[in-house]
Design a protein around this motif. Structure first.
Motif, short mmCIF file in Angstrom:
data_model
loop_
_atom_site.label_atom_id
_atom_site.label_comp_id
_atom_site.label_asym_id
_atom_site.label_seq_id
_atom_site.Cartn_x
_atom_site.Cartn_y
_atom_site.Cartn_z
N UNK A 5 -126.41 -6.70 15.68
CA UNK A 5 -125.34 -7.14 16.42
C UNK A 5 -124.16 -7.55 15.93
N UNK A 6 -123.45 -6.67 15.20
CA UNK A 6 -122.24 -6.26 14.94
C UNK A 6 -121.77 -5.09 15.53
N UNK A 7 -120.76 -5.92 16.43
CA UNK A 7 -119.74 -4.30 17.08
C UNK A 7 -119.56 -3.57 16.08
N UNK A 8 -119.13 -4.18 15.12
CA UNK A 8 -118.03 -3.46 14.31
C UNK A 8 -118.79 -2.36 13.93
N UNK A 9 -120.00 -2.43 13.52
CA UNK A 9 -120.53 -1.16 13.03
C UNK A 9 -121.12 0.30 13.86
N UNK A 10 -120.05 -0.55 15.52
CA UNK A 10 -120.42 0.11 16.32
C UNK A 10 -119.06 1.28 16.96
N UNK A 11 -118.17 0.59 16.31
CA UNK A 11 -116.71 0.91 16.01
C UNK A 11 -116.93 2.03 15.03
N UNK A 12 -117.26 1.11 14.38
CA UNK A 12 -117.12 3.05 12.60
C UNK A 12 -118.20 3.69 13.40
N UNK A 13 -118.86 3.80 13.85
CA UNK A 13 -119.83 4.77 14.39
C UNK A 13 -118.67 5.65 15.52
N UNK A 14 -118.45 5.56 16.00
CA UNK A 14 -117.02 5.94 17.28
C UNK A 14 -116.11 6.86 16.75
N UNK A 15 -115.43 6.07 14.91
CA UNK A 15 -115.14 6.71 13.90
C UNK A 15 -115.16 7.59 13.55
N UNK A 16 -116.44 7.66 13.06
CA UNK A 16 -117.29 8.68 12.53
C UNK A 16 -117.02 9.75 13.75
N UNK A 17 -117.56 9.79 14.91
CA UNK A 17 -117.92 10.39 16.01
C UNK A 17 -116.08 11.36 16.62
N UNK A 18 -115.65 10.15 16.42
CA UNK A 18 -113.95 10.90 16.73
C UNK A 18 -113.67 12.27 15.93
N UNK A 19 -113.62 11.23 14.30
CA UNK A 19 -113.79 12.67 13.25
C UNK A 19 -114.32 13.52 13.26
N UNK A 47 -113.14 14.52 3.41
CA UNK A 47 -112.18 15.22 3.02
C UNK A 47 -111.09 14.82 4.96
N UNK A 48 -109.63 14.20 4.05
CA UNK A 48 -108.81 13.44 5.21
C UNK A 48 -109.04 13.92 6.30
N UNK A 49 -108.94 13.74 7.53
CA UNK A 49 -108.87 14.47 9.15
C UNK A 49 -107.77 15.08 8.86
N UNK A 50 -106.91 14.89 8.63
CA UNK A 50 -105.02 15.53 8.91
C UNK A 50 -105.46 16.72 7.79
N UNK A 64 -108.02 6.24 14.02
CA UNK A 64 -109.90 6.77 13.38
C UNK A 64 -110.17 6.09 11.88
N UNK A 65 -109.06 6.10 10.80
CA UNK A 65 -108.79 5.71 9.46
C UNK A 65 -109.06 4.68 9.52
N UNK A 66 -108.38 4.05 10.55
CA UNK A 66 -108.55 2.15 10.56
C UNK A 66 -110.27 1.88 11.37
#
Length: 94
Positions: A5-19, A47-50, A64-66
């Motif tokens: 139920x933690x929306x934070x995990x969805x946002x984390x997954x969004x970060x991974x997808x954006x990476x 490896x860092x994104x940039x 994305x890092x956040x």
């Protein structure tokens, strides 16, 4: 490690997808499943994104890092704040 139920995990997954979209690579690629799981648990991309794609604006990389920050207390987990930051970026990035 979060609850279903933690929306934070969805946002984390969004970060991974954006990476992955920004670099055409998985942020946690390693030689073994154990290494991948350790990397995910530690929250640091291989490896860092940039370093993978230097054409990505620093503001996008920072957001994305956040989303993927290894410390939950430092991670962007609020949907409204996430939306606000994305909207602000949309005005900056062409």
């Amino acid at each position: 490690r979060g609850s279903h139920e933690d929306v934070g995990t969805d946002l984390y997954a969004l970060g991974v997808t954006l990476y992955e979209l920004a670099t055409d690579s998985n942020p946690f690629t390693r030689e073994s499943t154990r290494d991948v799981l350790r990397r995910v648990a530690n929250g640091r991309p291989a490896t860092p994104l940039r370093d993978v794609n230097s054409s990505i604006p620093a503001s996008v990389s920072d957001l994305i890092g956040l989303l993927m920050h290894p410390e939950v207390t430092e991670r962007l987990v609020d949907p409204a704040e996430s939306e606000s930051r994305f909207r602000a970026l949309m005005g900056q990035v062409d």
